[in-house]
Design a protein around this motif. Structure first.
Motif, mmCIF file in Angstrom:
data_model
loop_
_atom_site.group_PDB
_atom_site.id
_atom_site.type_symbol
_atom_site.label_atom_id
_atom_site.label_comp_id
_atom_site.label_asym_id
_atom_site.label_seq_id
_atom_site.Cartn_x
_atom_site.Cartn_y
_atom_site.Cartn_z
ATOM 1 N N CYS A 1 56.576 24.188 38.141
ATOM 2 C CA CYS A 1 55.129 24.054 38.204
ATOM 3 C C CYS A 1 54.628 24.970 39.298
ATOM 4 O O CYS A 1 55.253 25.095 40.354
ATOM 5 C CB CYS A 1 54.729 22.613 38.516
ATOM 6 S SG CYS A 1 52.947 22.376 38.511
ATOM 7 N N VAL A 2 53.481 25.587 39.048
ATOM 8 C CA VAL A 2 52.877 26.463 40.057
ATOM 9 C C VAL A 2 52.550 25.659 41.318
ATOM 10 O O VAL A 2 52.499 26.204 42.419
ATOM 11 C CB VAL A 2 51.628 27.160 39.482
ATOM 12 C CG1 VAL A 2 50.517 26.148 39.211
ATOM 13 C CG2 VAL A 2 51.135 28.260 40.386
ATOM 14 N N TYR B 1 51.823 26.101 33.769
ATOM 15 C CA TYR B 1 50.366 26.036 33.531
ATOM 16 C C TYR B 1 49.833 27.183 32.696
ATOM 17 O O TYR B 1 48.738 27.082 32.152
ATOM 18 C CB TYR B 1 49.607 25.928 34.867
ATOM 19 C CG TYR B 1 49.375 27.250 35.581
ATOM 20 C CD1 TYR B 1 50.413 27.920 36.203
ATOM 21 C CD2 TYR B 1 48.103 27.818 35.637
ATOM 22 C CE1 TYR B 1 50.201 29.123 36.850
ATOM 23 C CE2 TYR B 1 47.875 29.025 36.286
ATOM 24 C CZ TYR B 1 48.931 29.677 36.893
ATOM 25 O OH TYR B 1 48.715 30.868 37.526
ATOM 26 N N ILE C 1 54.052 16.927 34.490
ATOM 27 C CA ILE C 1 52.682 17.271 34.887
ATOM 28 C C ILE C 1 51.788 17.249 33.651
ATOM 29 O O ILE C 1 52.034 17.997 32.697
ATOM 30 C CB ILE C 1 52.611 18.699 35.483
ATOM 31 C CG1 ILE C 1 53.548 18.868 36.673
ATOM 32 C CG2 ILE C 1 51.173 19.062 35.842
ATOM 33 C CD1 ILE C 1 53.031 18.294 37.960
HETATM 34 MO MO LIG Z 1 52.226 23.093 36.455
#
Ligand SMILES: [Mo]
Ligand SMILES: Nc1nc2c(c(=O)[nH]1)N[C@H]1C(S)=C(S)[C@@H](COP(=O)(O)O)O[C@H]1N2
Length: 510
Positions: free
Chosen positions: A281-282, A368, A234
């Motif tokens: 990842c969120v 993130y 990402i």
């Molecule tokens: Mo992420």
């Protein structure tokens, strides 16, 4: 088809091809200096920085990790259409309009280049060469055509234009090849070779070797360690930066008593430790693939922060990569957990895509808010002063990874043979780890077998042999953490702080 139509079509195609060649010229020019960015790249980054949040979220929802590819494709398409338009205008003798389009494209490209942080004026060179190339091609090939069509003469023009088209097509292909070789081999080659030459020291106290991976014998099960080339990726940047490890530095500063700057060699000289950690990842939906497990090598972040001496006013560790990305988490989360500046991933120097030369890893936090790749700066600051990249875009300031479990096998919607079948998947519950995983079929729950527990913050594989009967079945999975908590059934969307709910699939047995 009338000659008129054919000619206009060719003029349009030629305009588009002129732009394509111009873009290649810009890409090639950008290779001459590391600070020079291509117009397409800059335009893309500029759009990402100004796009309304709802559109950005929409793009990410629609295209998932392909949102950047979509953006670049859209930019190229619009540029080509504008080129076509310019070609058509030229053919009609509307020279001023045609060249105004090219000039505006060039100026806009240059503007987005200058809008980047720390861009020097010379950084617009690729935009200029690109614009110049487009203008010249248009001028010499179409610019001197007499307006008023068609007549007997225009037929010969069409012929010669056809040759021009062939030539232009060939030039585009050639330009493309030059672009690829230029980008990947000539200029960045040295930095890539330098990465290959890196010899990582071993950890002061290496972890025991990895146990035998149950995935070797269980069909469909995720491997215990995710290979680097299969690890999800990402980035907000369109191209992963290929950093020169000899000139790269990491500064730690802000609300501190003794700011420091470290070189790569300085980092490697520090005591290194290994960490098995699952990063997610969120944006990973329930059952999704934006999660992976790796054995990281790095130095302790808490030691470094202690050395710089944070002032009592600091409450956030905000790391950034110099390309506009930043991630911040509370200073008090350095509570003894194995947060690190990672230099190694699964026995290799960090891959370029995963942050070479160094990135942050904080066990238990979504990427993130923590896992800055290509990290160059760590600032001790305050949440009420500055925030990471995604926070102003609607994502939560705090991002602890939620407990989750996933069915890897069988895949949702598939048909399996009735009778004994081995269901398999993974589950994670940082920081405590997984105590048990339960598989539910049509509401009946059973405890699954568990794979090795590498650490409290890694996933655990699970599998269970179930004697299925013929028919349609609802299959669910849920986990219990080592601290005794049952994974919540409450469904939450990925935004603002991570998805929750039980992964549920439908299968047919026959
Ligand atoms: Mo992420
Ligand atoms: N420089 C930089 N670091 C970054 C990001 C980014 O866009 N730029 N994305 C973050 C996010 S959202 C996640 S989930 C992880 C993903 O790391 P990976 O690509 O190595 O899997 O990196 C984090 N670090």
């Amino acid at each position: 088809m009338s000659t008129d139509k054919a000619t206009r079509r060719q003029a349009f195609a030629l305009g588009a091809i002129a732009v394509a060649i111009g873009i290649f010229v810009g890409e090639i020019t950008s290779n001459f200096h590391s600070a020079w960015k291509t117009p397409v790249d800059s335009l893309g980054n500029w759009i990402i920085s100004v796009i309304p949040h709802f559109l950005e979220s929409l793009a990410i929802t629609l295209f998932r990790t392909h949102d950047k590819g979509f953006l670049v494709a859209t930019i190229l398409l619009v540029a080509l259409l504008l080129g076509g338009l310019a070609g058509d205008l030229l053919l009609q003798g509307k020279r001023k309009f045609a060249f105004a389009i090219v000039a505006l494209e060039t100026i806009f490209g240059a503007f987005t280049v200058l809008a980047r942080p720390h861009a020097g004026v010379t950084a617009i060179a690729p935009s200029l060469t690109s614009g110049l190339a487009i203008a010249m091609i248009l001028y010499f090939v179409l610019g001197r055509v007499k307006p008023k069509l068609p007549d007997a003469n225009s037929l010969t023009q069409v012929k010669s234009r056809r040759q021009v088209l062939k030539f232009a097509g060939g030039a585009s292909v050639l330009g493309g090849l030059m672009l690829l070789t230029g980008q990947n081999v000539k200029i960045h080659g040295l930095n890539l070779i330098k990465r290959l030459a890196v010899k990582l020291p071993t950890a002061t106290h290496p972890l025991p070797p990895l146990p035998v991976d149950p995935a070797l014998t269980i069909p469909g099960l995720s491997s215990l360690i995710t290979p680097n080339n299969q690890f999800y990726q990402i980035d907000t940047a369109i191209n992963a930066p290929i950093i020169d490890v000899d000139t790269w530095t990491l500064s730690i500063n802000g609300l501190v008593r003794n700011p420091i700057t470290l070189t790569y060699a300085d980092l490697l000289k520090r005591p290194l430790f290994e960490l098995d950690d699952t990063m997610s990842c969120v944006s990973n939906p329930v059952g999704g693939n934006l999660v992976g497990n790796a054995r990281w090598l790095g130095c302790r972040l808490d030691d470094l922060i202690r050395e710089v001496g944070p002032l009592s006013s600091a409450d956030q560790i905000l790391s950034s990569s110099g390309d506009g990305f930043g991630a911040g988490f509370p200073l008090n989360l350095l509570d003894g957990r194995d947060a690190m500046i990672a230099v190694g991933m699964n026995g290799q120097p960090l891959p370029i895509k995963h942050g070479f030369p160094a990135r942050v890893i904080v066990p238990g936090l979504y990427g993130y808010v923590s896992a800055t790749k290509w990290v160059t700066n760590i600032e001790l600051t305050r949440f009420d002063v500055k925030q990471g990249f995604w926070i102003s875009r609607g994502w939560s300031q705090l991002g602890p990874i939620k407990m989750e479990s996933r069915i890897d096998y069988p895949i949702d919607g598939t048909t399996i043979p009735a009778g004994k079948f081995r269901f398999a998947g993974v589950a994670w519950a940082p920081l405590s780890g997984i105590a048990s995983v339960q598989l539910g079929i049509n509401g009946l729950w059973k405890d699954a077998n568990l794979g090795p527990a590498l650490s409290g913050t890694t996933w655990r594989q699970w599998w269970f042999d179930w004697d299925t009967t013929a028919g349609n079945h609802l299959v669910e999975v849920r986990a219990v953490s080592a601290s005794g908590e049952l994974q919540t059934q409450a469904i939450a969307d990925v935004s603002p702080n991570g998805a929750s709910g039980w992964h549920t699939i439908h299968i047919r047995c026959k």
